[in-house]
Write an enzyme that holds these catalytic residues in place. Structure first.
Site, mmCIF file in Angstrom:
data_model
loop_
_atom_site.group_PDB
_atom_site.id
_atom_site.type_symbol
_atom_site.label_atom_id
_atom_site.label_comp_id
_atom_site.label_asym_id
_atom_site.label_seq_id
_atom_site.Cartn_x
_atom_site.Cartn_y
_atom_site.Cartn_z
ATOM 1 C CD GLN A 102 -2.855 -1.110 0.023
ATOM 2 O OE1 GLN A 102 -3.289 -0.063 -0.413
ATOM 3 N NE2 GLN A 102 -3.124 -2.286 -0.536
ATOM 4 N N GLY A 103 2.123 1.180 0.274
ATOM 5 C CA GLY A 103 2.942 2.389 0.371
ATOM 6 C C GLY A 103 3.244 3.034 -0.970
ATOM 7 C CB CYS A 104 3.953 6.479 -1.969
ATOM 8 S SG CYS A 104 2.256 6.953 -2.281
ATOM 9 C CB VAL A 105 8.799 4.873 -1.137
ATOM 10 C CG1 VAL A 105 8.718 6.305 -1.553
ATOM 11 C CG2 VAL A 105 8.548 4.693 0.337
ATOM 12 C CG MET B 32 8.604 1.055 -6.719
ATOM 13 S SD MET B 32 8.003 1.826 -5.215
ATOM 14 C CE MET B 32 6.962 0.513 -4.548
#
Lengths: 105, 155
Positions: A102-105, B32
């Protein structure tokens, strides 16, 4: 919730194809999910990543970020992108039987 | 899948901490997702890739209404340092690395980093002034060439 039978186990998935119950996971399931992600052979490096993120998930309750895999898991970012091309964090989490990161990084 | 973004070119034109991070996060996020990413640093954005300055970027505390404090306070000594310290602390909590480490991570993720030639000439800089992750100093024409088929994002 879709349920699929893989390697003789009933496995629950969410709509995006991530497993919803990490306890149903085993290495045979990982091999099948990896093949679906275009990874035909899981090498020692792949397993190192898979085992680390499962361990870290148990401890933290979420799949680790790429930075954490690097700092804590000692996995080089370059290797990670090579082993899980086109979306390493997501692919590794899916193969390891965890939910979508769920994170952005 | 049709209509999926396959390539982005992100321009970083500002040199404050809050001016630099969004572009870096978007570039890293692109990689990513398996999206090709190019970073182009121009004007004060060059501070983010200069060896001497990469880890000294500051949050701008004046002329920024979103700081929610009167600009008059923002000029007090130590205000910017405090805001910078706070932001860095919060960033670390959500696992966003300091700028130099972030550049390394983005480069290792397969993105390309370029410095803008016009600015480099204006400030009298050379490749020696930049962190090792910078690929090359390029002009605007080359930037567009490299951005063929990419979505261009200006920050």
């Amino acid at each position: 919730m879709p349920v699929r039978e893989i390697a003789g186990v009933q496995v629950d998935f969410d709509a995006e194809g991530f497993m919803t119950n990490p306890d149903q996971w085993n290495e045979e399931i990982a091999k099948v999910l990896a093949a679906e992600e275009g990874i035909s052979q899981l090498t020692e490096g792949h397993w190192q990543v898979i085992h680390f993120i499962r361990e870290d998930y148990k401890e933290k309750g979420q799949a680790p970020t790429i930075r954490r895999m690097n700092k804590v898991g000692n996995i080089a970012t370059k290797d990670l992108y090579e082993w899980f091309p086109k979306g390493p964090a997501k692919k590794a989490a899916r193969i390891a039987g965890l939910g979508k990161p769920q994170g952005c990084v | 899948m049709a209509n999926q973004i396959e390539k982005v070119s992100i321009i970083i034109s500002r040199g404050s901490l809050e001016g630099v991070y969004p572009g870096l996060i978007m570039a890293n996020g692109a990689r990513m997702e398996g999206i090709e990413a190019t970073l182009f640093f121009t004007f004060f954005g060059l501070d983010a890739i200069m060896k001497k300055r990469v880890n000294k970027l500051k949050v701008a505390t004046i002329g920024n209404p979103a700081m929610h404090m009167p600009s008059l306070l923002g000029v007090l000594p130590g205000m910017s340092a405090m805001a910078t310290w706070m932001m860095k602390k919060q960033m670390d909590k959500i696992d966003i690395p300091p700028v130099d480490e972030f550049l390394e991570m983005i480069k290792d993720a397969g993105a390309h980093l370029y410095a803008c030639k016009a600015t480099v000439d204006m400030f009298g800089l050379t490749m020696d002034d930049f962190v090792p992750q910078v690929d090359e100093i390029i002009n605007v024409g080359k930037f567009y060439e490299l951005s063929a088929g990419a979505q261009i994002i200006f920050t």
